[in-house]
Design a protein around this motif. Structure first.
Motif, PDB file in Angstrom:
ATOM      1  N   ARG A   1       0.851  -1.197   0.000  1.00 14.08           N
ATOM      2  CA  ARG A   1       0.000   0.000   0.000  1.00 14.08           C
ATOM      3  C   ARG A   1       0.876   1.233   0.000  1.00 14.08           C
ATOM      4  NH1 ARG A   1      -1.772   2.764   4.658  1.00 14.08           N
ATOM      5  NH2 ARG A   1      -3.299   4.362   4.111  1.00 14.08           N
ATOM      6  N   LEU A   2       0.615   2.122  -0.958  1.00 12.73           N
ATOM      7  CA  LEU A   2       1.326   3.397  -1.033  1.00 12.73           C
ATOM      8  C   LEU A   2       0.307   4.516  -0.871  1.00 12.73           C
ATOM      9  CD1 LEU A   2       3.620   2.586  -4.081  1.00 12.73           C
ATOM     10  CD2 LEU A   2       4.217   2.501  -1.656  1.00 12.73           C
TER      11      LEU A   2
ATOM     12  N   ALA B   1       8.064  10.730  -5.402  1.00 12.05           N
ATOM     13  CA  ALA B   1       8.658   9.676  -4.573  1.00 12.05           C
ATOM     14  C   ALA B   1       7.774   8.426  -4.552  1.00 12.05           C
ATOM     15  CB  ALA B   1       8.884  10.194  -3.157  1.00 12.05           C
ATOM     16  N   VAL B   2       6.470   8.615  -4.425  1.00 12.43           N
ATOM     17  CA  VAL B   2       5.547   7.475  -4.411  1.00 12.43           C
ATOM     18  C   VAL B   2       5.572   6.764  -5.759  1.00 12.43           C
ATOM     19  CG1 VAL B   2       3.100   6.824  -4.257  1.00 12.43           C
ATOM     20  CG2 VAL B   2       4.107   8.326  -2.534  1.00 12.43           C
ATOM     21  N   ARG B   3       5.647   7.517  -6.841  1.00 14.37           N
ATOM     22  CA  ARG B   3       5.720   6.885  -8.163  1.00 14.37           C
ATOM     23  C   ARG B   3       6.965   6.007  -8.259  1.00 14.37           C
ATOM     24  NH1 ARG B   3       3.078   8.269 -13.017  1.00 14.37           N
ATOM     25  NH2 ARG B   3       2.475  10.187 -11.996  1.00 14.37           N
ATOM     26  N   GLY B   4       8.077   6.458  -7.694  1.00 10.98           N
ATOM     27  CA  GLY B   4       9.288   5.641  -7.683  1.00 10.98           C
ATOM     28  C   GLY B   4       9.092   4.350  -6.903  1.00 10.98           C
TER      29      GLY B   4
ATOM     30  N   ASN C   1       8.288  -1.473  -6.726  1.00 10.28           N
ATOM     31  CA  ASN C   1       7.541  -2.631  -6.217  1.00 10.28           C
ATOM     32  C   ASN C   1       7.004  -3.491  -7.361  1.00 10.28           C
ATOM     33  OD1 ASN C   1       6.973  -2.936  -3.144  1.00 10.28           O
ATOM     34  ND2 ASN C   1       7.125  -0.738  -3.521  1.00 10.28           N
ATOM     35  N   LEU C   2       6.478  -2.871  -8.389  1.00 14.98           N
ATOM     36  CA  LEU C   2       5.961  -3.642  -9.523  1.00 14.98           C
ATOM     37  C   LEU C   2       7.089  -4.401 -10.219  1.00 14.98           C
ATOM     38  CD1 LEU C   2       3.367  -1.122 -10.970  1.00 14.98           C
ATOM     39  CD2 LEU C   2       2.867  -3.288  -9.818  1.00 14.98           C
ATOM     40  N   ARG C   3       8.218  -3.754 -10.433  1.00 19.20           N
ATOM     41  CA  ARG C   3       9.356  -4.426 -11.072  1.00 19.20           C
ATOM     42  C   ARG C   3       9.830  -5.621 -10.251  1.00 19.20           C
ATOM     43  NH1 ARG C   3      11.313   1.143 -12.600  1.00 19.20           N
ATOM     44  NH2 ARG C   3      10.767   1.282 -14.807  1.00 19.20           N
TER      45      ARG C   3
ATOM     46  N   ALA D   1       2.577   1.862 -14.550  1.00 25.02           N
ATOM     47  CA  ALA D   1       2.415   0.456 -14.159  1.00 25.02           C
ATOM     48  C   ALA D   1       2.819  -0.468 -15.302  1.00 25.02           C
ATOM     49  CB  ALA D   1       0.968   0.183 -13.748  1.00 25.02           C
ATOM     50  N   ARG D   2       2.336  -0.188 -16.498  1.00 25.44           N
ATOM     51  CA  ARG D   2       2.670  -1.040 -17.653  1.00 25.44           C
ATOM     52  C   ARG D   2       4.169  -1.033 -17.919  1.00 25.44           C
ATOM     53  NH1 ARG D   2      -2.551   0.816 -19.478  1.00 25.44           N
ATOM     54  NH2 ARG D   2      -1.628   2.672 -20.398  1.00 25.44           N
ATOM     55  N   THR D   3       4.787   0.137 -17.860  1.00 21.46           N
ATOM     56  CA  THR D   3       6.222   0.252 -18.100  1.00 21.46           C
ATOM     57  C   THR D   3       7.021  -0.555 -17.086  1.00 21.46           C
ATOM     58  OG1 THR D   3       5.932   2.432 -19.104  1.00 21.46           O
ATOM     59  CG2 THR D   3       8.131   1.912 -18.275  1.00 21.46           C
ATOM     60  N   ALA D   4       6.502  -0.651 -15.854  1.00 25.55           N
ATOM     61  CA  ALA D   4       7.183  -1.411 -14.800  1.00 25.55           C
ATOM     62  C   ALA D   4       6.819  -2.893 -14.818  1.00 25.55           C
ATOM     63  CB  ALA D   4       6.852  -0.810 -13.435  1.00 25.55           C
TER      64      ALA D   4
END
Length: 180
Positions: free
Chosen positions: A30-31, A63-66, A71-73, A97-100
């Motif tokens: 959770r972010l 920062a949250v996007r990072g 996490n997705l990667r 999300a898709r890129t990761a």
């Protein structure tokens, strides 16, 4: 199968944090943008003026996007506890999300003004990060700025039950389709 990137779209008081915490209990990372802004700056409309929120939020979002993409990667399911009021913002998070390597799933939490006012009246008495001091006038402004998800965004309408949503999310993961 790709990790899920659950993107919550809903106004203040619609139940995003409650849902995000329920998904975290099921293993999602959770972010929360609001909690990080609160940690750094205090309460919206109490410890700083409302009109400075977006300037304070901007670096937190980065920062949250990072953290989101990291996490997705790493293969972790993620739930973004953030309102995503604008379609352009939702599209940007979906692309991240898709890129990761994640599968973005948009979940819409609709709520009526009267119900939001009831919830916010209760929350305004608290002092935690998720208890924004929101007046009825501010809520009206929120409604004016909110762009509800449209059918072509493939949103899942939150059924009001985290277990039922978990079933829909697993179905999306299994089919690779972001919505139902």
């Amino acid at each position: 199968m790709p990790p899920l990137a659950v993107l919550l779209a809903g106004l203040t008081g619609s139940g995003k944090t409650t849902l995000a915490k329920a998904l975290a209990a099921r293993g999602f990372t959770r972010l929360s943008v609001d909690e990080e802004v609160h940690r750094l700056h205090g309460r919206y409309g109490v410890d700083y003026p409302e009109d400075t929120y977006f300037a304070r939020e901007r670096p937190v979002l980065a920062a949250v996007r990072g953290q989101f993409t990291t996490n997705l990667r790493a293969g972790h399911d993620v739930v973004l506890d953030h309102g995503l009021w604008q379609r352009a913002d939702r599209e940007a998070w979906k692309e991240a999300a898709r890129t990761a390597g994640g599968l973005p799933v948009l979940v819409h939490l609709p709520a009526h003004r009267e119900e939001l006012l009831r919830r916010l009246t209760e929350r305004n008495l608290r002092a935690d990060a998720n208890a924004l001091a929101v007046t009825p006038e501010a809520l009206d402004d929120f409604f004016a700025r909110f762009e509800p998800p449209t059918a072509d965004e493939n949103p899942i309408a939150y059924p009001g039950d985290a277990q039922a949503l978990a079933v829909l999310l697993e179905r999306a993961r299994g089919t690779g389709q972001p919505g139902s």
